[in-house]
Design an enzyme around this catalytic site. Structure first.
Site, mmCIF file in Angstrom:
data_model
loop_
_atom_site.group_PDB
_atom_site.id
_atom_site.type_symbol
_atom_site.label_atom_id
_atom_site.label_comp_id
_atom_site.label_asym_id
_atom_site.label_seq_id
_atom_site.Cartn_x
_atom_site.Cartn_y
_atom_site.Cartn_z
ATOM 1 N N ASP A 40 50.745 51.209 16.538
ATOM 2 C CA ASP A 40 50.000 50.914 15.549
ATOM 3 C C ASP A 40 50.095 50.026 14.695
ATOM 4 O O ASP A 40 49.646 48.878 13.836
ATOM 5 C CB ASP A 40 48.061 51.371 15.126
ATOM 6 N N ALA A 41 51.384 50.670 13.465
ATOM 7 C CA ALA A 41 51.701 50.231 12.816
ATOM 8 C C ALA A 41 52.248 48.778 12.871
ATOM 9 O O ALA A 41 52.318 48.573 12.074
ATOM 10 C CB ALA A 41 52.653 51.282 11.893
ATOM 11 N N ASP A 44 50.126 45.755 12.639
ATOM 12 C CA ASP A 44 49.633 46.163 11.579
ATOM 13 C C ASP A 44 49.865 44.897 10.534
ATOM 14 O O ASP A 44 50.161 44.224 10.134
ATOM 15 C CB ASP A 44 48.613 47.165 11.083
ATOM 16 N N SER A 89 22.118 38.909 39.285
ATOM 17 C CA SER A 89 22.406 40.161 39.300
ATOM 18 C C SER A 89 22.551 40.634 40.763
ATOM 19 O O SER A 89 22.952 39.361 42.056
ATOM 20 C CB SER A 89 20.615 40.624 38.868
ATOM 21 N N LEU A 90 22.809 41.815 40.922
ATOM 22 C CA LEU A 90 23.207 42.601 42.093
ATOM 23 C C LEU A 90 21.589 42.893 43.150
ATOM 24 O O LEU A 90 20.667 44.054 41.758
ATOM 25 C CB LEU A 90 23.889 44.042 41.814
ATOM 26 N N GLU A 120 34.821 47.995 43.566
ATOM 27 C CA GLU A 120 34.645 47.661 41.214
ATOM 28 C C GLU A 120 33.710 49.066 40.982
ATOM 29 O O GLU A 120 32.375 48.826 41.767
ATOM 30 C CB GLU A 120 34.632 46.955 41.028
ATOM 31 N N LYS A 122 30.791 49.836 38.350
ATOM 32 C CA LYS A 122 30.387 49.011 37.775
ATOM 33 C C LYS A 122 29.648 49.918 36.806
ATOM 34 O O LYS A 122 28.962 50.737 36.056
ATOM 35 C CB LYS A 122 29.266 49.501 38.759
ATOM 36 N N ASP A 124 29.248 50.289 32.672
ATOM 37 C CA ASP A 124 27.176 49.797 31.888
ATOM 38 C C ASP A 124 27.763 50.131 30.844
ATOM 39 O O ASP A 124 28.185 50.350 29.984
ATOM 40 C CB ASP A 124 27.162 51.927 32.124
ATOM 41 N N ARG A 143 24.701 36.991 28.447
ATOM 42 C CA ARG A 143 24.044 36.972 30.036
ATOM 43 C C ARG A 143 22.533 36.657 30.352
ATOM 44 O O ARG A 143 21.598 35.294 30.756
ATOM 45 C CB ARG A 143 24.232 37.982 31.197
ATOM 46 N N GLU A 180 32.455 42.425 31.572
ATOM 47 C CA GLU A 180 31.419 43.067 31.075
ATOM 48 C C GLU A 180 31.899 43.865 29.970
ATOM 49 O O GLU A 180 33.699 44.103 29.968
ATOM 50 C CB GLU A 180 31.112 44.770 32.004
ATOM 51 N N TYR A 230 36.438 44.359 30.771
ATOM 52 C CA TYR A 230 36.866 44.544 31.981
ATOM 53 C C TYR A 230 36.188 42.949 32.883
ATOM 54 O O TYR A 230 35.072 43.203 32.758
ATOM 55 C CB TYR A 230 36.335 45.314 32.513
ATOM 56 N N LYS A 321 24.471 52.934 43.550
ATOM 57 C CA LYS A 321 24.254 53.519 42.174
ATOM 58 C C LYS A 321 24.043 54.941 41.828
ATOM 59 O O LYS A 321 24.232 55.193 43.274
ATOM 60 C CB LYS A 321 22.751 53.397 41.799
ATOM 61 N N CYS A 415 20.595 83.817 9.110
ATOM 62 C CA CYS A 415 21.344 83.881 9.469
ATOM 63 C C CYS A 415 20.975 84.553 11.208
ATOM 64 O O CYS A 415 20.579 85.695 11.030
ATOM 65 C CB CYS A 415 22.321 84.100 9.542
ATOM 66 N N CYS A 418 23.756 87.365 11.718
ATOM 67 C CA CYS A 418 23.625 89.140 10.947
ATOM 68 C C CYS A 418 22.399 88.470 9.852
ATOM 69 O O CYS A 418 21.859 90.064 8.948
ATOM 70 C CB CYS A 418 24.650 88.903 10.261
ATOM 71 N N CYS A 433 26.397 80.349 6.976
ATOM 72 C CA CYS A 433 26.016 81.486 6.979
ATOM 73 C C CYS A 433 26.813 81.469 6.487
ATOM 74 O O CYS A 433 27.759 82.166 6.048
ATOM 75 C CB CYS A 433 26.382 82.001 8.421
ATOM 76 N N CYS A 439 28.710 89.215 9.075
ATOM 77 C CA CYS A 439 28.890 88.384 10.154
ATOM 78 C C CYS A 439 29.190 88.473 11.588
ATOM 79 O O CYS A 439 30.535 87.904 11.168
ATOM 80 C CB CYS A 439 28.571 86.899 10.047
#
Ligand code: IVH
Length: 787
Positions: A40-41, A44, A89-90, A120, A122, A124, A143, A180, A230, A321, A415, A418, A433, A439
């Site tokens: 990551d460094a 960047d 749609s499916l 594949e 599905k 969400d 869509r 998606e 994806y 589904k 609490c 105790c 607490c 306690c």
């Protein structure tokens, strides 16, 4: 342009192209191949270099540069985009029979025995279409209704998994890729945890997270949302012949730089489909993203064309589904769970409900703020969601089913474990607490801290013994440590071995090892004699670390005094702020904690360095400063001084009528604020206690001149060897109480060295440097004279 600047520009352009290629490649490896090469460094660093180059050479700027992924300025509204190839749609299948039916129709119509399917997950999330012209990303759309969507190009540019330029050379000059956009579960969780901490709005679920993020009018907001993508289909394709099957097209998409789910594959016939369904079902909870089913697509394009469409769904594909991850149920109660560090977390008790194949009876509510935000009330019908191995949570309330009389929920004040007070720190979402010592929920953690090296330093009391001694009932609180007898330890060990089935052969043979128990009893005994600083630190009071303990010990000197002081007094000590002072106050306000302190003292814990409060305490210790410390609304420093001048003591101030505050010089609103503050019993009592503490401290604290405190001001001492009458810590504390600094090594700056028996190299060094050396008797005589 000069030759030089032309050269510069050419070099910059070359470097920019190189950086873009490197950054694009890093994205591809990360998002498509799942095989990151840059840290990551490093990523960047390259990105910043490119940003700097583009800033210095504006002519290099380009919309598909990786620098543009941080989000552009808002566009106002979304333009409409017509999908030339509609986004369909499916149809759904919920049972095995529906799947067999789907396959049977294909077999019949195409007259093939065992058709192959691309299978594949599905996902969400939200379906989108990405348009590339000559290899460059030019437009992205949602869509919408399938025929027209919204232009969210600027937002999609911020999604790093979406390539801005296509890889390789072999791609269609015009290409639309469908897929998606989704929010990975881990990213969703981190996002919500942060939102909760910052008091921001939490996302209801990853799907809403993805959809909401893409529909942000400000792409800079989208850029902060952890979205992924994806690809699963193509739309318009011009000037290019696609392979003959869907699965081969997916391979191409991957080569061109699009992430394609690693879970996709090719299977044959209904058995193949159902096998895939079960396999994904079993995997569902461990996938890093939400799926709500699987999709089956006839793999062969020619077959697809022949099957055609019915209304707006293909006959060659279907979604199978999984059971829903959200269900409605009734919130029967809200329990409070106390964690090992005292955090109080509300947990929803639910009418048992099946959610995605698992019976759910509890759900997390995170914290009291979250309950307020959702406005859930006991008896409400709520939507519960479970996804992956994430703890089930309440997503929202169904307001239509609310009993109008249901009261708003409130955090209990005591609490459940105790009975100590549950408190909340200012500006924090978490409640806790305050029965830290007493306690049972916090017991093991409290004992561990109490016994630790820098606290009471009980050698040999490891985690294992703490667990077993607590679990088998020998330790109800830290004070019970000092009740333990040799027989208890041996009995505990025997029971623990028996419980774990690990009874050693020697024990079976009638021999019992006791050395460890002897040692532990001895270590506990040794720890009885301690310093105030260690003792206070050992109590494990929230926010009270070694430095605060040291300040309390040095300035106030006496446990019996400290344990009864009202919290505003603690704010008089250097480096003790309102949060720490209140935390001390809460701790000592709990009868359970006070009882444990009594037990400790009764069972032989001795504080060796008790002394009078430091004369320095006198500076700034008066009614005016304490009134300010009490944080009374509208009572500023000036007002506090006026009140302190007008009233002889806290009691008179407390009992005065409101107009007397005005006579004292307060403006009407401050006078009113003070009167209304005092009308709360708790506040009036606090003021009474503050008044009492002032008197007590005034009587107790030596005057600066009449005391010997400070005789060692500016002096540096070093301790070496062992002392007979004192522990090192005690000697250190007592020298420090007289103003000395106690250092660890001898140098020219050392004022004197205290050498016990078996003093080593420090003594040699002192003699070498001609530094004054005291023996133990000299030290004791000096302390006796000066304390
Ligand atoms: S194919 C003609 N494949 O499901 C086929 N859709 O109900 C068009 N979805 O709007 C879609 N994963 O949001 C396809 N692997 C996948 C999918 C998928 C999720 C969603 C997509 C679409 C909806 C169809």
């Amino acid at each position: 342009m000069t030759t030089q600047s032309k050269q510069d520009a050419a070099q910059a352009a070359q470097r920019a192209a190189q950086l873009r290629a490197q950054l694009d490649d890093a994205n591809y490896r990360y998002y498509v191949l799942d095989d990151p090469t840059l840290t990551d460094a490093d990523y960047d660093r390259l990105l910043r270099e490119l940003e700097a180059l583009e800033a210095a050479h504006p002519e290099l700027a380009s919309a598909d540069s990786p620098t543009q992924r941080v989000g552009n300025t808002p566009s106002g509204t979304f333009a409409q985009v017509t999908h030339v190839v509609p986004m369909l749609s499916l149809g759904n299948a919920f049972s095995d029979e529906e799947v067999t039916d789907f396959v049977r129709k294909i077999v019949e119509r195409l007259d093939t025995a065992n058709p192959e399917f691309s299978v594949e997950p599905k996902l969400d999330g939200l379906a989108i279409s990405l348009r590339y012209e000559n290899g460059r990303f030019v437009q992205g759309a949602t869509r919408g209704d399938g025929a027209t969507g919204e232009d969210v190009t600027l937002n999609l540019r911020t999604v790093k998994a979406i390539p801005m330029t296509l890889r390789g050379k072999d791609w269609p000059p015009v290409l639309e890729v469908r897929g998606e956009v989704y929010m990975p579960l881990a990213a969703f969780k981190t996002y919500n945890e942060k939102a909760l901490k910052d008091g921001g709005k939490v996302l209801a679920n990853p799907r809403n997270g993805a959809a909401g993020s893409l529909r942000q009018l400000d792409p800079r907001i989208t850029a902060q949302r952890p979205l992924a993508f994806y690809a699963y289909a193509v739309g318009v394709v011009e000037g290019y012949t696609l392979p003959a099957s869907h699965s081969q097209t997916l391979k191409k998409l991957r080569d061109w730089g699009f992430p394609v789910s690693a879970e996709s594959g090719v299977v044959a016939g209904a058995d193949g489909l159902l096998g895939y369904y079960r396999q994904m079902g079993a995997k569902r909870d461990s996938l890093p993203f939400d799926i709500d089913g699987v999709v089956y697509k006839l793999d062969d394009y020619a077959g697809q064309r022949e099957m055609g469409f019915v209304s707006r769904a293909p006959r060659w594909a279907i979604a199978h589904k999984f059971p829903a991850q959200e269900q409605s149920t009734v919130l029967e109660g809200i329990d409070i769970q106390i964690g090992r560090t005292g955090a109080a977390t509300p947990v929803a008790r639910l009418k048992p409900v099946q959610v995605a194949g698992v019976v759910v009876t509890n759900a997390t509510l995170h914290n009291a703020d979250q309950i307020a935000r959702l406005d859930v009330r006991i008896g409400d019908t709520v939507i519960v969601r479970r996804a992956g191995d994430v703890i089930p949570e309440i997503v929202r309330v169904v307001p239509e089913y609310r009993n109008p009389d249901a009261p708003q929920w409130q955090m209990p004040t005591a609490c459940p474990v105790c009975g100590s007070e549950i408190v909340r720190e200012e500006g924090e979402a978490a409640w806790r607490c305050s029965g830290e010592l007493s306690c049972p929920a916090q017991r093991k953690e409290a004992i561990r801290h109490f016994a630790s090296r820098r606290a009471m330093d009980i050698e040999g009391l490891g985690d294992r013994y703490i667990e077993d001694l607590s679990d088998l009932g020998y330790l109800q609180s830290v004070a019970d440590l000092f009740k333990l007898k040799l027989e208890d330890l041996l009995e505990m060990k025997r029971r623990a071995d028996e419980r774990d089935g690990t009874t050693p052969e020697t024990v079976k043979a009638g021999k019992v090892a006791t050395k460890w128990a002897d040692n532990l009893i001895e270590a506990i005994d040794q720890s009885r004699k301690t310093t105030l600083e260690r003792f206070l630190f050992a109590l494990g009071i929230q926010h009270v670390g070694e430095n605060t303990s040291k300040a309390l010990s040095g300035w106030l000197g006496d446990l019996q005094l400290i344990r009864r002081l009202p919290w505003p007094v603690f704010k008089r000590l250097p480096d003790v702020g309102g949060e720490v002072a209140r935390s001390l106050g809460h701790f000592f306000d709990q009868p359970g904690n006070q009882q444990v302190i009594d037990d400790l003292l009764e069972r032989g814990v001795q504080i060796a360095d008790t002394h009078l409060p430091s004369p320095k305490l006198r500076e700034g210790l008066n009614l005016a400063t304490l009134l300010v410390d009490m944080e009374i609304p509208k009572v500023t420093k000036i007002r506090a001084e006026q009140l302190a001048t007008a009233f002889a003591d806290a009691g008179k101030l407390r009992d005065a009528p409101e107009h007397a505050y005005i006579t004292a010089g307060l403006p009407a609103d401050s006078a009113q604020a003070l009167a209304s503050w005092l009308s709360v019993d708790e506040n009036a009592q606090l003021l009474t206690r503050v008044g009492g503490a002032l008197k007590q401290l005034d009587a107790l604290t030596p005057a600066a001149s009449a005391t010997s405190v400070g005789v060692l001001d500016g002096k540096t001492a070093v301790l070496t060897g062992s002392l007979a009458a004192l522990t090192r810590d005690e000697a250190k504390a007592r020298l420090e109480a007289l103003g000395a600094k106690v250092a660890g090594s001898v140098s020219k700056k050392t004022s004197f060295v205290v050498a016990g028996t078996e003093a080593g190299s420090k003594l040699d060094k002192a003699q070498e440097l001609g530094i004054e050396v005291w023996d133990e008797d000299q030290l004791l005589a000096f302390l006796a004279q000066n304390e």
